[in-house]
Design an enzyme around this catalytic site. Structure first.
Site, PDB file in Angstrom:
ATOM      1  N   ASP A  17     -18.378  -0.398   3.259  1.00 64.24           N
ATOM      2  CA  ASP A  17     -17.991   0.025   1.909  1.00 64.24           C
ATOM      3  C   ASP A  17     -16.482   0.203   1.911  1.00 64.24           C
ATOM      4  O   ASP A  17     -15.939   0.895   2.786  1.00 64.24           O
ATOM      5  CB  ASP A  17     -18.631   1.374   1.553  1.00 64.24           C
ATOM      6  CG  ASP A  17     -20.143   1.273   1.342  1.00 64.24           C
ATOM      7  OD1 ASP A  17     -20.740   0.254   1.727  1.00 64.24           O
ATOM      8  OD2 ASP A  17     -20.714   2.232   0.805  1.00 64.24           O
ATOM      9  N   ASP A 136     -30.465   2.254  -7.791  1.00 65.44           N
ATOM     10  CA  ASP A 136     -29.893   3.446  -7.155  1.00 65.44           C
ATOM     11  C   ASP A 136     -30.454   4.661  -7.885  1.00 65.44           C
ATOM     12  O   ASP A 136     -30.193   4.828  -9.080  1.00 65.44           O
ATOM     13  CB  ASP A 136     -28.366   3.396  -7.256  1.00 65.44           C
ATOM     14  CG  ASP A 136     -27.797   2.119  -6.656  1.00 65.44           C
ATOM     15  OD1 ASP A 136     -28.369   1.615  -5.680  1.00 65.44           O
ATOM     16  OD2 ASP A 136     -26.784   1.600  -7.176  1.00 65.44           O
TER      17      ASP A 136
END
Ligand SMILES: O=C(O)c1ccccc1N[C@@H]1O[C@H](COP(=O)(O)O)[C@@H](O)[C@H]1O
Length: 254
Positions: A17, A136
C-alpha cells in the site's frame, strides 16, 4: 460468463500500500495510523523474490482523495514479473484506463461500485475478469471514499454485482484490517454462500494458522488471501506462508 475454475490451493497476495511515496500499513484503514516500510518498489521486489505469484498494490492517496502515487505505482507494476492486482482511486474512465495501461493483471474497484453502479456495470461488461470489486465492510455495511463513508448493504450490493457479471470480489473486514487479529472467517463463509464468484480474503491475517484456516475455505469459494501487516511485522516469512498453503493441498487445511 464462464464460471471461474476453482484453484487447488489458496493464492497469497502480499500487499504493498503506497502513501506519500512510501510502502505503509494502516490500522483499520484509518488515515494517520501509517507505519512506514520504505520504498514500495523494494517491498514489491522482496515479495516477488520470495516467490509470490501475485502482488496486491494499493494507491492509498488515490483511495483517500489526497493525491496519487501514479509514478511509484507504474514503476512497481513495470518491475513485476508476477501478476498485480491494483486498487485505489479507480473511479472513472480516465483512472481505469490509466490503471489498466500500467500492465496490471486486474483492478479492484471500491468506491465506484457503491457510487457509480451504471459505470461499474459497463466496465465489467467491457473488461470481464480484469475487473474485481472490493467489498470493504464494517459489519455488513460497505464503506467507500477511503473507508470513511457508508455505501450500502453488503449482500444487496453483492446480488447486484453478481447480476452484472462481476468476476470476483475482494472482501475486507475493516475492523480486522491491520490489526493482526485473525481473518473474519464467518463473514467470508457468508459471502461465499451468497455468490458463486471467487472471493479474495483481506484483513486480519496474523499467523500461519490463519492461512491454514483460510485454505480450509477454498472449497467454499475463497480463492486467495491478501497478507499485509503480518509479513511486514515478521510474524512469518512469505516462504513459510507459501509452504503452508501448498501443504494445505486441494483446499483442505493441513
Ligand atoms: O487497503 C487499505 O488499507 C485501504 C484503506 C483505506 C481505503 C482503501 C484501502 N484500500 C483499498 O483501496 C481500494 C478502494 O479504493 P477506491 O474506493 O476504489 O478509490 C479498495 O481495494 C481497498 O481495499
Amino acid at each position: 460468463m464462464e464460471p471461474a475454475v476453482k484453484p487447488e490451493q489458496l493464492e497469497l497476495l502480499p500487499a504493498v500500500d503506497v502513501r506519500a511515496g512510501q510502502a505503509v500499513r494502516l490500522v483499520h484503514g484509518e488515515s494517520g495510523t501509517e507505519t512506514s516500510y520504505g520504498d514500495p518498489l523494494q517491498a514489491a521486489l522482496t515479495w516477488q523474490r520470495a516467490g509470490a505469484a501475485w502482488l496486491h498494490l494499493v494507491d492509498l492517496d488515490a483511495a483517500f482523495g489526497t493525491g496519487d502515487n501514479r509514478e511509484h505505482i507504474g514503476e512497481v507494476v513495470r518491475a513485476m514479473e508476477i501478476r498485480v492486482e491494483l486498487s485505489g482511486g479507480i473511479r472513472d474512465d480516465a483512472s481505469l484506463a490509466a490503471a489498466l495501461a500500467t500492465g496490471c493483471t486486474r483492478v479492484n474497484l471500491g468506491t465506484a461500485a457503491l457510487e457509480s453502479p451504471e459505470w461499474v456495470a459497463r466496465v465489467i461488461a467491457e473488461h470481464g475478469d480484469r475487473i474485481a470489486v472490493g467489498l470493504d465492510v464494517r459489519g455488513t455495511t460497505l464503506r467507500g471514499r477511503g473507508w470513511t463513508r457508508d455505501g450500502g448493504d453488503l449482500f444487496e450490493t453483492l446480488e447486484r454485482l453478481d447480476r452484472e457479471g462481476c468476476a470476483r470480489y475482494v472482501v475486507t473486514d475493516i475492523n480486522k484490517d491491520g490489526t493482526l487479529q485473525g481473518p473474519n472467517l464467518e463473514l467470508l463463509r457468508k459471502v461465499c454462500a451468497a455468490t458463486d464468484r471467487p472471493v479474495v480474503a483481506s484483513g486480519g491475517v496474523s499467523s500461519l494458522e490463519d492461512l491454514r484456516a483460510l485454505a480450509g475455505l477454498v472449497p467454499e469459494g475463497v480463492e486467495g488471501a491478501i497478507v499485509g501487516k503480518a509479513l511486514y511485522a515478521g510474524a512469518f516469512t512469505l516462504q513459510e506462508a507459501l509452504a503452508v498453503v501448498a501443504g494445505a493441498g486441494a483446499g483442505g487445511a493441513a
